[in-house]
Design a protein around this motif. Structure first.
Motif, mmCIF file in Angstrom:
data_model
loop_
_atom_site.group_PDB
_atom_site.id
_atom_site.type_symbol
_atom_site.label_atom_id
_atom_site.label_comp_id
_atom_site.label_asym_id
_atom_site.label_seq_id
_atom_site.Cartn_x
_atom_site.Cartn_y
_atom_site.Cartn_z
ATOM 1 N N PHE A 1 -1.412 -5.118 -1.532
ATOM 2 C CA PHE A 1 -1.332 -5.660 -0.173
ATOM 3 C C PHE A 1 -1.485 -4.518 0.821
ATOM 4 O O PHE A 1 -0.529 -3.790 1.095
ATOM 5 N N GLN B 1 0.617 0.250 6.387
ATOM 6 C CA GLN B 1 1.938 0.630 6.894
ATOM 7 C C GLN B 1 2.994 0.474 5.798
ATOM 8 O O GLN B 1 2.819 -0.301 4.864
ATOM 9 N N TRP B 2 4.075 1.231 5.969
ATOM 10 C CA TRP B 2 5.291 0.990 5.193
ATOM 11 C C TRP B 2 5.998 -0.145 5.947
ATOM 12 O O TRP B 2 6.924 0.088 6.740
ATOM 13 N N GLY B 3 5.522 -1.354 5.695
ATOM 14 C CA GLY B 3 5.875 -2.472 6.561
ATOM 15 C C GLY B 3 7.354 -2.804 6.624
ATOM 16 O O GLY B 3 7.914 -3.036 7.703
ATOM 17 N N ASN C 1 -1.660 -3.323 4.276
ATOM 18 C CA ASN C 1 -1.446 -3.584 5.716
ATOM 19 C C ASN C 1 -1.337 -2.264 6.488
ATOM 20 O O ASN C 1 -0.887 -2.238 7.626
ATOM 21 N N ASP D 1 0.823 -1.222 0.000
ATOM 22 C CA ASP D 1 0.000 0.000 0.000
ATOM 23 C C ASP D 1 0.853 1.268 0.000
ATOM 24 O O ASP D 1 0.465 2.286 -0.595
ATOM 25 N N GLY D 2 2.022 1.206 0.620
ATOM 26 C CA GLY D 2 2.907 2.375 0.595
ATOM 27 C C GLY D 2 3.392 2.635 -0.826
ATOM 28 O O GLY D 2 3.269 3.751 -1.362
HETATM 29 MG MG LIG Z 1 2.300 -1.793 3.424
#
Ligand SMILES: [Mg+2]
Ligand SMILES: Cc1ncc(C[n+]2csc(CCOP(=O)(O)OP(=O)(O)O)c2C)c(N)n1
Length: 595
Positions: free
Chosen positions: A495, A499-501, A497, A470-471
């Motif tokens: 994807f 967040q910048w996972g 989530n 998503d980031g």
């Molecule tokens: Mg993400």
């Protein structure tokens, strides 16, 4: 080809009087160019105007970075040039990130960069910047048209060099040089096969392989570029040698083959790592053995330190660069594989003696990894368990497995940079070449989507998927405009989530959960897709993943792009850069609580 197209694609023969724009466009035709990505600009409008008469489609995009990524994807899937063009100054600087990415993907992209007019260079007029130094370290060759009479010659040279050196090139043209009339001869393209390497190095490599007790092959990106898929299979079968894919090249050997052990590198296959660890001879075929791709994984430093290393590459500059080699062959991966097979086919091979035993070891490694992966439903570190417990969304690994199960034949998948995209490395298996398009070693978030648009244009009959976090989506979703306007159908597996996972994982592992700039508040990306004129669907449960993917493939056939917004827990797989981060140390009093 119908008559009109045939006429458009006829290149003028011999020396002829024509305008520089005509010489430029005729050279594109002679080089086989049929598609050019870019944003319209006055700088090259005189040439653009005649593209239709030359049978060249101009694909207008949303951002020039997208154009260059599309050219990259187009080149990687077709093996032909990918071409992008833009307005002098800002249009051209917008190319930079994508050209750097193409450089590390070894893509024959031609970036055509019209520049300020020759009579005003240095005066600080409109849209002026020195365009050659910017690209000097991220191209294989830079052609600057220093005189309009050289338009055809230098254009042709740029295209030839992109294929000869397998990488992006720049063609820089002062904008006033598109005007004027001169005598031009359109050069014949230089298309030359690469050699199979010197006979002494081939003899040495063949000896080492004939004497090997456990030879293992690494099939690198060079296998794809050389169209050496079949010859690699033949060599592997002759030696009964297991084959690992190099990092992010899961399409260099058929995954269903009994000798396939899967990819090395980040979130790769433990079967590949266990098998290569047992090798006494490693044949790296068409691989530069990039340092990031051979780092220890899963806490396992798998590289076989005592094995003999044979490295084969068409680019002399990468031979022995990262790993100390025992034998180096400077040649084309396909030609070398054929030459080695010819040398080995009638020889006694030491590895024939223990074939059954090796088969057992290879199969055992594959079975163990496949069982582990099948039962690996979620990340098990404390932080991941904690955040996943509170979530109603899908565990990324389970979601990736559903995508893998639903993936149609002949699929092309591009992957972005991010935690879930990297975990996907374990769940991407291909049986044909030119199927996987990772963001490679430039590692820029925002790579996968525009690249897949380019892939789809070059291979319209193949199902196309971009895996994006998503980031990274925030960097690249503007190109939904291009899909809707140009009726290009791809599927985005987004994807989400929140967040910048991948970077958040570093906060968890090294910065005591001091989260800064990593949490994302997202709008509905499915709704945004619809507003852009594409399809959008949100999926929160595993049973909906496969049906959504299959539905999107139908939409692709009608030229419609679908964003499948896959809602995921915040759990995070192993980090990217454990190798490069250190535990923070603070010396000044005011920073003491930031340990
Ligand atoms: Mg993400
Ligand atoms: C252009 C660019 N900016 C920043 C980074 C640093 N970076 C690497 S991974 C990552 C996080 C990616 O987040 P997302 O796309 O949401 O995927 P996730 O990790 O959550 O799966 C960032 C910011 C990068 N690689 N490229």
């Amino acid at each position: 080809m119908n008559k009109a197209v045939e006429a458009a694609r006829m290149v003028v023969q011999g020396k002829q009087r024509m305008t520089s724009s005509e010489a430029f466009v005729e050279t594109l035709v002679s080089q086989g160019v049929t598609d050019v990505f870019g944003i319209v600009g006055s700088a090259y409008m005189d040439a653009l105007d005649i593209f239709p008469a030359a049978g060249i489609r101009f694909i207008p995009v949303a951002h020039e970075q997208g154009a260059a990524h599309m050219a990259d994807g187009y080149a990687r899937v077709s093996g032909r040039h990918g071409v992008c063009i833009g307005q002098n100054g800002p249009g051209i600087t917008n190319f930079v990130t994508a050209i750097a990415a193409a450089y590390w993907a070894h893509s024959p992209v031609v970036a055509i960069t019209p520049e300020t007019g020759s009579m005003t260079i240095g005066l600080g007029g409109f849209q002026e910047t020195d365009q050659l130094p910017i690209f000097s370290k991220i191209t294989k060759f830079q052609a600057h048209v220093n005189n309009p009479k050289r338009m055809a010659e230098l254009t042709a040279r740029a295209f030839d060099r992109a294929l000869l050196e397998m990488g992006p090139v720049q063609l820089n043209i002062p904008r006033d040089y598109f005007y004027g009339e001169y005598d031009y001869e359109i050069p014949t393209p230089i298309r030359v096969e690469r050699g199979s390497g010197g006979s002494a190095s081939l003899d040495a490599a063949a000896d080492a392989l004939a004497n090997a007790k456990f030879p293992v092959i690494i099939a690198g990106g060079g296998v794809i570029m050389a169209n050496g898929f079949d010859s690699t299979i033949a060599l592997a079968e002759l030696l009964n040698a297991p084959v690992c894919n190099s990092y992010l090249h899961n399409d260099t050997f058929p995954a269903k083959h009994r000798l396939a052990v899967g990819p090395l590198g980040y979130h790769g296959s433990k079967a590949a790592m266990n098998v290569i660890n047992q090798a006494d001879v490693v044949l790296a075929l068409g691989s530069r053995l990039g340092p990031f791709g051979v780092l220890p994984q899963y806490g396992f430093d798998y590289w076989p330190k005592d094995a003999k290393l044979i490295q084969v590459d068409a680019d002399a500059k990468v031979l022995g660069l990262v790993k100390k080699t025992d034998i180096t062959v400077w040649g084309d991966a396909k030609e070398v594989a054929l030459a080695l097979a010819a040398r080995l086919k009638d020889r006694r091979l030491a590895c024939s003696d223990n074939k059954a035993e090796r088969d057992g070891r290879i199969q055992a490694a594959k079975d163990t990894w496949s069982m582990e992966l099948r039962s690996w439903d979620a990340e098990t570190d404390a932080w991941s368990r904690d955040v996943a417990k509170e979530s109603k969304y899908m565990h990324p690994r389970q979601m990736l497995r559903e995508l893998e199960k639903a993936m149609p034949e002949h699929a092309m998948v591009s992957t972005d940079i991010g935690n879930i995209c990297q975990v996907a490395n374990s769940y991407l298996r291909f049986n044909e070449p030119r199927s996987m398009f990772g963001a490679m070693m430039f590692g820029n978030c925002g790579y996968a989507f525009p690249t897949m648009i380019g892939c789809k244009l070059a291979a319209p009959d193949r199902p196309a998927f971009a895996y994006v976090g998503d980031g990274a989506w925030g960097i690249s979703f503007n190109e939904l405009l291009t899909c809707a306007r140009e009726k290009i159908g791809v599927t985005v597996c987004l994807f989400n989530n929140e967040q910048w996972g991948a970077e958040k994982k570093n906060h968890v592992d090294f910065y005591s959960n001091r989260f800064l700039g990593v949490n994302l508040e997202n709008p509905s990306f499915a709704a945004i897709a619809k507003a852009f004129g594409c399809e959008g669907v949100r999926v929160d449960t595993l049973s909906d993943v496969g049906p959504a993917l299959r539905e999107s493939v139908k939409a692709q056939q009608e030229g419609r792009t679908t964003v499948i917004e896959l809602m995921c827990t915040k759990e995070l797989g192993d980090p990217f850069r454990r190798d490069a981060l250190q535990v923070p140390k603070r010396t000044l009093a005011k920073y003491q609580s930031f340990q």
